[in-house]
Design a protein around this motif. Sequence first.
Motif, mmCIF file in Angstrom:
data_model
loop_
_atom_site.group_PDB
_atom_site.id
_atom_site.type_symbol
_atom_site.label_atom_id
_atom_site.label_comp_id
_atom_site.label_asym_id
_atom_site.label_seq_id
_atom_site.Cartn_x
_atom_site.Cartn_y
_atom_site.Cartn_z
ATOM 1 N N ASP A 224 10.245 8.986 6.680
ATOM 2 C CA ASP A 224 9.194 8.481 7.576
ATOM 3 C C ASP A 224 7.793 8.649 7.008
ATOM 4 O OD1 ASP A 224 11.002 7.695 9.532
ATOM 5 O OD2 ASP A 224 11.031 9.692 10.453
ATOM 6 N N THR A 225 7.641 9.513 6.026
ATOM 7 C CA THR A 225 6.312 9.753 5.468
ATOM 8 C C THR A 225 6.340 9.637 3.947
ATOM 9 O OG1 THR A 225 6.606 12.145 5.179
ATOM 10 C CG2 THR A 225 5.820 11.377 7.350
ATOM 11 N N LEU A 226 5.182 9.301 3.395
ATOM 12 C CA LEU A 226 5.049 9.206 1.943
ATOM 13 C C LEU A 226 5.255 10.574 1.297
ATOM 14 C CD1 LEU A 226 4.375 7.319 -0.438
ATOM 15 C CD2 LEU A 226 1.967 7.935 -0.132
ATOM 16 N N LYS A 227 4.815 11.609 1.982
ATOM 17 C CA LYS A 227 4.964 12.966 1.465
ATOM 18 C C LYS A 227 6.438 13.309 1.273
ATOM 19 C CE LYS A 227 3.811 17.791 2.481
ATOM 20 N NZ LYS A 227 3.171 18.731 3.441
ATOM 21 N N ASP A 228 7.255 12.984 2.280
ATOM 22 C CA ASP A 228 8.691 13.271 2.179
ATOM 23 C C ASP A 228 9.350 12.443 1.077
ATOM 24 O OD1 ASP A 228 8.524 15.086 4.222
ATOM 25 O OD2 ASP A 228 9.211 13.702 5.784
ATOM 26 N N LEU A 229 8.913 11.199 0.933
ATOM 27 C CA LEU A 229 9.456 10.340 -0.129
ATOM 28 C C LEU A 229 9.123 10.923 -1.497
ATOM 29 C CD1 LEU A 229 10.780 7.821 -1.285
ATOM 30 C CD2 LEU A 229 8.633 6.584 -0.898
ATOM 31 N N LYS A 230 7.876 11.387 -1.653
ATOM 32 C CA LYS A 230 7.475 11.984 -2.933
ATOM 33 C C LYS A 230 8.295 13.237 -3.219
ATOM 34 C CE LYS A 230 2.643 10.528 -3.495
ATOM 35 N NZ LYS A 230 1.251 11.018 -3.647
ATOM 36 N N ALA A 231 8.514 14.043 -2.200
ATOM 37 C CA ALA A 231 9.298 15.262 -2.395
ATOM 38 C C ALA A 231 10.723 14.930 -2.841
ATOM 39 C CB ALA A 231 9.327 16.076 -1.101
ATOM 40 N N ASP A 232 11.298 13.889 -2.242
ATOM 41 C CA ASP A 232 12.652 13.480 -2.618
ATOM 42 C C ASP A 232 12.689 12.945 -4.038
ATOM 43 O OD1 ASP A 232 15.483 12.845 -1.783
ATOM 44 O OD2 ASP A 232 14.794 10.839 -2.339
ATOM 45 N N PHE B 26 5.042 2.206 3.830
ATOM 46 C CA PHE B 26 5.743 1.881 2.585
ATOM 47 C C PHE B 26 6.986 2.764 2.453
ATOM 48 C CE2 PHE B 26 6.381 3.083 -1.916
ATOM 49 C CZ PHE B 26 6.772 1.857 -2.421
ATOM 50 N N ALA B 27 6.823 4.060 2.726
ATOM 51 C CA ALA B 27 7.946 4.992 2.639
ATOM 52 C C ALA B 27 9.073 4.569 3.569
ATOM 53 C CB ALA B 27 7.485 6.411 2.959
ATOM 54 N N LYS B 28 8.733 4.143 4.771
ATOM 55 C CA LYS B 28 9.747 3.712 5.740
ATOM 56 C C LYS B 28 10.479 2.455 5.261
ATOM 57 C CE LYS B 28 7.278 5.525 9.790
ATOM 58 N NZ LYS B 28 6.533 5.152 11.011
ATOM 59 N N ASP B 29 9.727 1.555 4.608
ATOM 60 C CA ASP B 29 10.310 0.288 4.164
ATOM 61 C C ASP B 29 11.289 0.472 3.004
ATOM 62 O OD1 ASP B 29 8.944 -1.136 6.051
ATOM 63 O OD2 ASP B 29 7.285 -1.698 4.718
ATOM 64 N N VAL B 30 11.002 1.426 2.109
ATOM 65 C CA VAL B 30 11.785 1.529 0.871
ATOM 66 C C VAL B 30 12.766 2.705 0.867
ATOM 67 C CG1 VAL B 30 9.959 0.428 -0.466
ATOM 68 C CG2 VAL B 30 10.044 2.934 -0.330
ATOM 69 N N SER B 31 12.749 3.529 1.921
ATOM 70 C CA SER B 31 13.622 4.703 1.919
ATOM 71 C C SER B 31 14.010 5.092 3.340
ATOM 72 C CB SER B 31 12.907 5.879 1.238
ATOM 73 O OG SER B 31 11.854 6.370 2.067
ATOM 74 N N GLU B 32 14.727 6.211 3.440
ATOM 75 C CA GLU B 32 15.105 6.721 4.761
ATOM 76 C C GLU B 32 14.077 7.708 5.310
ATOM 77 O OE1 GLU B 32 17.308 9.441 1.805
ATOM 78 O OE2 GLU B 32 16.439 7.431 1.890
ATOM 79 N N ALA C 41 0.843 -1.188 0.000
ATOM 80 C CA ALA C 41 0.000 0.000 0.000
ATOM 81 C C ALA C 41 0.883 1.244 0.000
ATOM 82 C CB ALA C 41 -0.912 0.003 1.232
ATOM 83 N N MET C 42 0.434 2.277 -0.719
ATOM 84 C CA MET C 42 1.184 3.525 -0.784
ATOM 85 C C MET C 42 0.883 4.366 0.455
ATOM 86 S SD MET C 42 3.109 3.673 -3.421
ATOM 87 C CE MET C 42 3.353 2.760 -4.934
ATOM 88 N N ASP C 43 1.623 4.149 1.519
ATOM 89 C CA ASP C 43 1.395 4.895 2.747
ATOM 90 C C ASP C 43 2.735 5.171 3.435
ATOM 91 O OD1 ASP C 43 2.140 2.431 3.753
ATOM 92 O OD2 ASP C 43 0.108 1.859 4.353
ATOM 93 N N ASP C 44 2.672 5.715 4.633
ATOM 94 C CA ASP C 44 3.903 6.062 5.353
ATOM 95 C C ASP C 44 4.753 4.833 5.661
ATOM 96 O OD1 ASP C 44 3.108 8.669 5.226
ATOM 97 O OD2 ASP C 44 2.396 8.784 7.299
#
Length: 477
Positions: A261-269, A253-259, A248-251
């Motif tokens: 903590d939030t999906l928003k921060d992952l998208k910004a990166d 997921f962001a923690k699992d695939v990147s450094e 699922a595209m959620d926070d």
Amino acid sequence: MTVKSCEKVEKSQVALTIEVNAAEFEAAVEKAYQKMRRKISVPGFRPGKAPRKMIERMYGAEVFFEEAINIAFPEAYEAAAEQEKLQIVGYPTVEMVGEVTKDGFTFKATTPVYPEVTLGEYKGLKAEKPEVKVLAADVDERLKALADRNTRLVSVEREAKSGDTAVIDFEGFKDGVPFEGGKGENFSLELGSGSFVPGFEEQVIGMKAGEEKDLDITFPENYHEDLAGKAVVFKVKVHEVKEKEVPAMDDEFAKDVSEFDTLKDLKADLKKKITEERQKDADRVFEENLMNQVAENITADIPDVMVENQAHQYLDNFKAQISRQFPYEEYKKMTGMDDAKLLEEAKEPALRQVKMDLATAAIIKAENIEASDEEVEAEFAKMAEQFGMDVEMVKKYLSKEQVHDQILTQKAVAVVVDSATAEKPAKKTAKKAETAEGEEKKPAKKTTKKAETAEGEEKPKKAPAKKAAKKEEKEAE
């Protein structure tokens, strides 16, 4: 050695008339005798022991002349080129002038040299530079790629469907006899991937774990000659059916695939990285557009050999690239091409590259561009960090001269780029329809709006469309 004349001729060639004097020729004749004496038979002497004078009496004084010329020529030619400060770029054509005697000989060598280059405009140029724009859909595409890489396969107790992975045993039979290469055990087959012979995957769809089935298959006519067009039977047993479990595209997921903590921060990166990539591409296109102009603006009488050498280099690189996939000779058979045709096709890009190299070298000279030892070492360190290698290892692959020249080229290109003006691509209007939804129709809407607002009918209808467009642009930001 004496240079009797040095004349410029067409296509950046120089005609050297060179005289080899008696002493130089005598030294060459002696070397020819030492080289040839073992091959010359003289009665009363063992091979290689006959004196030179004896051989010359028997076979004539000219017996060593041809070999002596071959020995004397390279040294005389190189000395003449150095004396005249010629930058030679190819092999000479040689003709003898007059007779060859014990007093020496004279020859004429016509050789291609580095051309004189006159720069045209190279500062203050204008060129197209692609606009850098990142939409929400671009970020979503990167997210989907991340999700695909982190998708798991989980067992399911149901019939297999397209997109599932079936773990199977299979064995193929032709006329009731197993054929070579037709058997596999615990093979994971993604249904719908098209990786098996046509008709195979389609018949596995609908099977369950533990089920066995005979599949009737006819191989394509262009298949391996032993099975081309043949009807066979595959006995298949399904051990397990697995489906893709997309995260699922959620926070989490962001923690699992990147450094992050939030999906928003992952998208910004992701947006930042995409922007940087596209900016580099745009800069590269801008640079190429400018340097192509600079190359076309030069005036130079380019020797054919420079273009031919570059074309051969392109062909060698192409052969190496093809050979990493399959034999080059097979490629030629498949495409109907040969080296001559490939070389002919390479001449146009080769000429462009030669012009580019000449232009760059001319800018380096005109701008008195230099590269210090410190800059060379800094560039080595930069490359080592970029490729994750030790500096000394990088130096095994690249010489100081190569890195030095690379820095000079970079500085020359910077002179052009830093003084240039970027222009928007001419095809921007035609490409509007490919950007955000609704943008292409804006000019038409304005015209219609002006006519219809007087009646008070169109204005309320357009407001929602504008909001939708703005909302999409926000998401891209």
